[in-house]
Write a protein that holds these residues in place. Structure first.
Motif, PDB file in Angstrom:
ATOM      1  N   SER A 103      21.025 114.885  45.446  1.00  0.00           N
ATOM      2  CA  SER A 103      19.914 114.436  44.610  1.00  0.00           C
ATOM      3  C   SER A 103      19.326 113.121  45.106  1.00  0.00           C
ATOM      4  CB  SER A 103      20.388 114.272  43.162  1.00  0.00           C
ATOM      5  OG  SER A 103      21.369 113.250  43.089  1.00  0.00           O
ATOM      6  N   VAL A 104      18.166 112.791  44.570  1.00  0.00           N
ATOM      7  CA  VAL A 104      17.468 111.547  44.883  1.00  0.00           C
ATOM      8  C   VAL A 104      17.587 110.617  43.687  1.00  0.00           C
ATOM      9  CG1 VAL A 104      15.235 110.507  45.425  1.00  0.00           C
ATOM     10  CG2 VAL A 104      15.855 112.719  46.429  1.00  0.00           C
ATOM     11  N   ASN A 105      18.056 109.390  43.926  1.00  0.00           N
ATOM     12  CA  ASN A 105      18.258 108.420  42.850  1.00  0.00           C
ATOM     13  C   ASN A 105      17.258 107.283  43.003  1.00  0.00           C
ATOM     14  OD1 ASN A 105      19.114 106.762  40.837  1.00  0.00           O
ATOM     15  ND2 ASN A 105      21.207 106.502  41.580  1.00  0.00           N
ATOM     16  N   LEU A 106      16.299 107.213  42.089  1.00  0.00           N
ATOM     17  CA  LEU A 106      15.299 106.145  42.062  1.00  0.00           C
ATOM     18  C   LEU A 106      15.387 105.362  40.762  1.00  0.00           C
ATOM     19  CD1 LEU A 106      12.309 108.233  43.450  1.00  0.00           C
ATOM     20  CD2 LEU A 106      13.618 106.516  44.709  1.00  0.00           C
ATOM     21  N   LEU A 107      16.544 105.353  40.146  1.00  0.00           N
ATOM     22  CA  LEU A 107      16.732 104.693  38.861  1.00  0.00           C
ATOM     23  C   LEU A 107      16.355 103.217  38.947  1.00  0.00           C
ATOM     24  CD1 LEU A 107      17.869 104.832  35.943  1.00  0.00           C
ATOM     25  CD2 LEU A 107      20.092 104.225  36.916  1.00  0.00           C
ATOM     26  N   GLY A 108      15.337 102.807  38.167  1.00  0.00           N
ATOM     27  CA  GLY A 108      14.927 101.412  38.117  1.00  0.00           C
ATOM     28  C   GLY A 108      14.283 100.904  39.388  1.00  0.00           C
ATOM     29  N   ALA A 109      13.945 101.792  40.320  1.00  0.00           N
ATOM     30  CA  ALA A 109      13.354 101.358  41.585  1.00  0.00           C
ATOM     31  C   ALA A 109      11.879 101.029  41.412  1.00  0.00           C
ATOM     32  CB  ALA A 109      13.530 102.445  42.644  1.00  0.00           C
ATOM     33  N   VAL A 115       5.878 110.884  47.883  1.00  0.00           N
ATOM     34  CA  VAL A 115       5.423 112.246  48.135  1.00  0.00           C
ATOM     35  C   VAL A 115       6.602 113.065  48.645  1.00  0.00           C
ATOM     36  CG1 VAL A 115       3.861 113.720  49.456  1.00  0.00           C
ATOM     37  CG2 VAL A 115       3.099 111.450  48.683  1.00  0.00           C
ATOM     38  N   ILE A 116       6.977 114.097  47.877  1.00  0.00           N
ATOM     39  CA  ILE A 116       7.984 115.069  48.309  1.00  0.00           C
ATOM     40  C   ILE A 116       7.382 116.443  48.051  1.00  0.00           C
ATOM     41  CG2 ILE A 116      10.345 115.903  48.042  1.00  0.00           C
ATOM     42  CD1 ILE A 116      11.132 113.215  46.900  1.00  0.00           C
ATOM     43  N   THR A 117       6.680 116.984  49.044  1.00  0.00           N
ATOM     44  CA  THR A 117       5.950 118.238  48.865  1.00  0.00           C
ATOM     45  C   THR A 117       6.631 119.382  49.589  1.00  0.00           C
ATOM     46  OG1 THR A 117       4.528 117.703  50.752  1.00  0.00           O
ATOM     47  CG2 THR A 117       3.747 117.063  48.574  1.00  0.00           C
ATOM     48  N   ARG A 118       6.544 120.570  48.933  1.00  0.00           N
ATOM     49  CA  ARG A 118       7.053 121.822  49.499  1.00  0.00           C
ATOM     50  C   ARG A 118       8.494 121.680  49.991  1.00  0.00           C
ATOM     51  NH1 ARG A 118       1.741 121.606  50.461  1.00  0.00           N
ATOM     52  NH2 ARG A 118       1.962 120.371  52.359  1.00  0.00           N
ATOM     53  N   GLY A 119       9.272 120.880  49.276  1.00  0.00           N
ATOM     54  CA  GLY A 119      10.668 120.684  49.642  1.00  0.00           C
ATOM     55  C   GLY A 119      11.609 121.275  48.608  1.00  0.00           C
ATOM     56  N   ARG A 120      12.879 121.076  48.844  1.00  0.00           N
ATOM     57  CA  ARG A 120      13.911 121.515  47.905  1.00  0.00           C
ATOM     58  C   ARG A 120      14.825 120.328  47.646  1.00  0.00           C
ATOM     59  NH1 ARG A 120      19.711 121.564  47.879  1.00  0.00           N
ATOM     60  NH2 ARG A 120      20.395 123.157  46.399  1.00  0.00           N
ATOM     61  N   VAL A 121      14.921 119.934  46.337  1.00  0.00           N
ATOM     62  CA  VAL A 121      15.684 118.758  45.957  1.00  0.00           C
ATOM     63  C   VAL A 121      16.607 119.127  44.794  1.00  0.00           C
ATOM     64  CG1 VAL A 121      15.577 116.316  45.347  1.00  0.00           C
ATOM     65  CG2 VAL A 121      13.637 117.384  46.509  1.00  0.00           C
ATOM     66  N   PRO A 122      17.895 118.840  44.912  1.00  0.00           N
ATOM     67  CA  PRO A 122      18.807 119.113  43.793  1.00  0.00           C
ATOM     68  C   PRO A 122      18.786 117.989  42.753  1.00  0.00           C
ATOM     69  CG  PRO A 122      20.062 118.372  45.671  1.00  0.00           C
ATOM     70  CD  PRO A 122      18.632 118.450  46.129  1.00  0.00           C
ATOM     71  N   GLY A 123      17.601 117.694  42.235  1.00  0.00           N
ATOM     72  CA  GLY A 123      17.480 116.709  41.166  1.00  0.00           C
ATOM     73  C   GLY A 123      16.880 115.409  41.620  1.00  0.00           C
ATOM     74  N   ILE A 124      15.968 114.871  40.809  1.00  0.00           N
ATOM     75  CA  ILE A 124      15.369 113.557  41.050  1.00  0.00           C
ATOM     76  C   ILE A 124      15.554 112.730  39.792  1.00  0.00           C
ATOM     77  CG2 ILE A 124      13.253 112.277  41.526  1.00  0.00           C
ATOM     78  CD1 ILE A 124      12.211 114.707  43.018  1.00  0.00           C
ATOM     79  N   GLU A 125      16.218 111.589  39.954  1.00  0.00           N
ATOM     80  CA  GLU A 125      16.441 110.704  38.822  1.00  0.00           C
ATOM     81  C   GLU A 125      15.645 109.424  39.035  1.00  0.00           C
ATOM     82  OE1 GLU A 125      20.095 109.033  36.086  1.00  0.00           O
ATOM     83  OE2 GLU A 125      20.483 110.239  37.868  1.00  0.00           O
ATOM     84  N   ALA A 126      14.606 109.240  38.202  1.00  0.00           N
ATOM     85  CA  ALA A 126      13.719 108.095  38.376  1.00  0.00           C
ATOM     86  C   ALA A 126      13.466 107.399  37.036  1.00  0.00           C
ATOM     87  CB  ALA A 126      12.407 108.541  39.009  1.00  0.00           C
ATOM     88  N   ASP A 127      14.459 107.352  36.178  1.00  0.00           N
ATOM     89  CA  ASP A 127      14.317 106.652  34.906  1.00  0.00           C
ATOM     90  C   ASP A 127      13.997 105.185  35.161  1.00  0.00           C
ATOM     91  OD1 ASP A 127      14.963 108.983  33.638  1.00  0.00           O
ATOM     92  OD2 ASP A 127      17.073 108.474  33.344  1.00  0.00           O
TER      93      ASP A 127
END
Length: 524
Positions: A103-109, A115-127
Motif C-alpha cells: 500500500s501507499v502511505n501518505l498519512l499527514g503528508a 498522479v497514479i493512473t491505470r495502476g494497481r495499488v493495494p490501498g492508499i492511506e492519505a488521511d
C-alpha cells in the motif's frame, strides 16, 4: 542512506531523470506484457524499490538549476512499502501503469500533484494529507487496506480530513473494499471537483460525511456495489457541496444518504437506478433535512426502497412517474415549485419551461402524498400552498378536501360519521355550493309534496294563505321565520313527518355549513 552503486539499472535511470523531470518508461511496448494485472510477474528490469522513490522525493538527488524536478515513472513494479507519512514533498509524483506490491502511505503528508493512473495499488492511506494540486487516480484499481489506525473496517482509499486544492479524478477507477469502505473521506475538503465517471466502480461504501466539495461531485454512470451489512452505498450526511450529478445510468445497490446535506446548486438523478439494499431491507434514498435548489428525480425506474424527504427544503423539484416507490416519506418536505418532467418543454439547451401535464393533476399529486405512511397535514398544506401561488385556487381547495378525507380515516367512528356528513353536505367547507344543491333539492321535494294536499290552519280566518314554496323554506330555515310554519299543520301523517324531517335537515344543513366554513378557515 542509498548509494548510487546500490541502485539497479531501472533505479539509476529514474535517479538520473528526476532532477530534470524526465519521464522513465519501463513498458515493453507489447500489450500482453504490459497488462498491469500481471505486474506481479514483471522481473528486475522493470522493478523499482519504494525506498528509492521515497529518497528522491525527500531530496536525495540534488535538483539542477533551471530545471523542475519531478518523478515520472511508467510501467514499473514498485516493490516494498511506499511510506511517505508526514513527509513534506515539494515535487510532483507521476506514476502510470505501475503495479504496487504494498500500500501507499501518505498519512499527514504534504505534497504536490499526485498522479497514479491505470495502476494497481493495494490501498492508499492519505488521511489528513495536503495536496497542492490534483489527485489523479484515473483508471487505477485500488484495493482494500489490510488495516488502518483510524478505521476498524477494510478501506481501499482513505482521505479523511484531507485537503486538496485542485480536483480528484477517479474516472474509470475501480475502488474495491467489498463489505467495507471503498472510499473513506469524512471531512474531506476538495476545492476542485470530484469526478467519478467513465466506468467508475466502487465495491464497498463511499463515505463523504461532512465533506466540503465546492467544486461538486460528478458520478454520472458510476456503479456503487457491495455496501456491506449496513446497506449504505453512499453516505454524504452533513456534506456541503455545490452540485451532485448522479445521472445517466448511475446505479446504487444500497442506500444513498444525503441527510442534512447542503447543495447550493443542483442535485440530479436523471436516468439513475436506486436499488436500495439487497432484499429491500432499507430505504433507497434518504434526503432528510437536505437543502438544495434544483432536484431532478427523473429516475430510470422507480426505486426499490423507500424515498425519505422528511424536512428537506427544495426550490425546484422535477419528477416523473418513475420517481417514486410505493412508500415516500414527505412529512415536513418544503418545495418552491413542482415541475413534472413529462410536461417540460425545452426552449434552449440546458433550460426548461413548464407546460401543462398530467403529473401536476390534483389526483396524481394527492396519490403521491398518500404514499407517505400515516396521516400528516403538512404535505397537503404544502401542496395546496404551491397551487395557490400558481394561481390555482380550485386545485388548492381540492387538495385540502383530500386532506380532510384522509384525516377522517384516523378518527373514532362517531367523528367519522360527522365527517361524512360534512363531506356530503358542504365538502368540509371547500365545496359550499353543495349546500345550495341540497337546499334546492329539499325545496323542490317539499313544494311538490305539500301542494298535493291542503293543510289545516292553526286559527281559521287568520294568517296568510298557504304557499307550499314559502312553507317549505320556512321549515328549512331554522333562524327567524316566514310565518307559514306556525300557521299550518297537517292531518296527513306522512306530510307531517316530512315537515319534521325538513326541519331536522334544515338544522343539520345549517350546522354543517357553519362547521365546514369554520374548519376551512382554520390552518389545520
Amino acid at each position: 542512506m542509498l548509494s548510487y552503486d546500490e541502485l539497479t539499472s531501472p533505479e539509476r535511470e529514474l535517479w538520473d531523470a528526476f532532477p530534470e523531470g524526465r519521464p522513465v518508461d519501463l513498458r515493453a511496448g507489447v500489450p500482453e506484457d504490459d497488462r498491469v494485472a500481471e505486474g506481479g510477474q514483471w522481473g528486475p528490469g522493470r522493478t523499482v524499490r519504494a525506498t528509492v522513490i521515497v529518497a528522491l522525493l525527500l531530496g536525495a538527488n540534488t535538483v539542477e538549476s533551471g530545471a523542475v524536478a519531478c518523478l515520472r515513472l511508467a510501467g514499473a513494479r514498485i516493490s516494498g512499502h511506499l511510506d511517505l507519512a508526514g513527509a513534506q514533498i515539494a515535487h510532483a509524483l507521476w506514476l502510470e501503469g505501475c503495479w504496487f506490491e504494498e500500500s501507499v502511505n501518505l498519512l499527514g503528508a504534504s505534497l504536490r500533484t499526485l498522479v497514479i493512473t491505470r495502476g494497481r495499488v493495494p490501498g492508499i492511506e492519505a488521511d489528513s494529507a495536503r495536496v497542492e494540486g490534483n489527485l489523479d487516480l484515473r483508471g487505477s484499481v485500488v484495493e482494500s487496506l489490510a488495516s488502518s489506525p483510524f478505521n476498524h473496517v477494510s478501506t481501499a482509499l482513505s482521505l479523511s480530513d484531507a485537503r486538496v486544492t485542485g480536483g480528484m479524478l477517479l474516472n474509470g477507477a475501480h475502488i474495491s473494499a467489498p463489505g467495507g469502505w471503498a472510499v473513506a473521506a469524512g471531512g474531506l475538503v476538495m476545492e476542485g471537483g470530484v469526478f467519478c465517471r467513465g466506468g467508475f466502480v466502487a465495491r464497498g461504501q463511499v463515505r463523504l460525511m461532512g465533506a466540503q466539495l465546492p467544486g461538486g461531485l460528478f458520478m454520472r454512470g458510476a456503479q456503487l456495489e457491495d455496501p456491506g451489512p449496513g446497506g449504505v452505498a453512499l453516505a454524504m450526511d452533513n456534506a456541503v457541496v455545490s452540485r451532485l450529478d448522479f445521472s445517466d445510468g448511475f446505479t446504487a445497490n444500497g442506500t444513498v444518504h444525503l441527510r442534512r446535506t447542503q447543495i447550493s446548486d443542483s442535485l440530479s438523478f436523471e436516468g439513475a437506478v436506486l436499488n436500495g439494499p439487497p432484499g429491500g431491507a432499507g430505504p433507497a434514498l434518504t434526503c432528510r433535512l437536505m437543502q438544495a435548489v434544483d432536484v431532478d428525480l427523473t429516475l430510470a425506474r422507480p426505486p426499490s426502497g423507500t424515498v425519505d424527504l422528511r424536512g428537506a427544503q427544495v426550490t425546484h423539484l422535477y419528477d416523473s412517474e418513475q420517481s417514486w416507490p410505493d412508500v415516500v416519506e414527505l412529512e415536513g418536505f418544503v418545495y418552491g415549485s413542482l415541475d413534472p418532467i413529462d410536461s417540460i418543454e425545452v426552449d434552449e439547451p440546458g433550460e426548461r419551461r413548464q407546460a401543462s401535464g398530467r403529473r401536476n393533476s390534483v389526483d396524481s399529486r394527492v396519490a403521491w402524498i398518500r404514499r407517505s405512511p400515516g396521516y400528516n397535514p403538512q404535505p397537503y398544506e404544502q401542496l395546496a400552498s404551491w397551487y395557490r401561488k400558481a394561481g390555482h385556487d380550485d386545485e388548492a381547495r381540492r387538495v385540502l378536501l383530500a386532506r380532510q378525507r384522509h384525516r377522517r380515516r384516523t378518527l373514532p367512528r362517531v367523528a367519522r360519521v360527522w365527517g361524512h356528513l360534512l363531506d356530503v353536505t358542504v365538502g368540509y367547507g371547500y365545496r359550499p355550493w353543495l349546500a345550495g344543491v341540497w337546499l334546492l333539492a329539499l325545496t323542490l321535494l317539499g313544494t311538490l309534496s305539500f301542494r298535493t294536499h291542503a293543510p289545516t290552519p292553526v286559527q281559521r280566518g287568520e294568517g296568510a294563505p298557504f304557499q307550499p314554496l314559502v312553507y317549505t323554506l320556512d321549515l328549512l330555515i331554522p333562524i327567524g321565520g316566514l310565518g307559514q310554519r306556525t300557521a299550518w299543520y297537517w292531518s296527513n301523517g306522512s306530510l307531517q313527518w316530512l315537515a319534521y324531517l325538513l326541519i331536522a335537515f334544515g338544522w343539520v344543513l345549517t350546522t354543517a355549513v357553519v362547521a365546514g366554513v369554520t374548519r376551512a378557515l382554520q390552518k389545520n
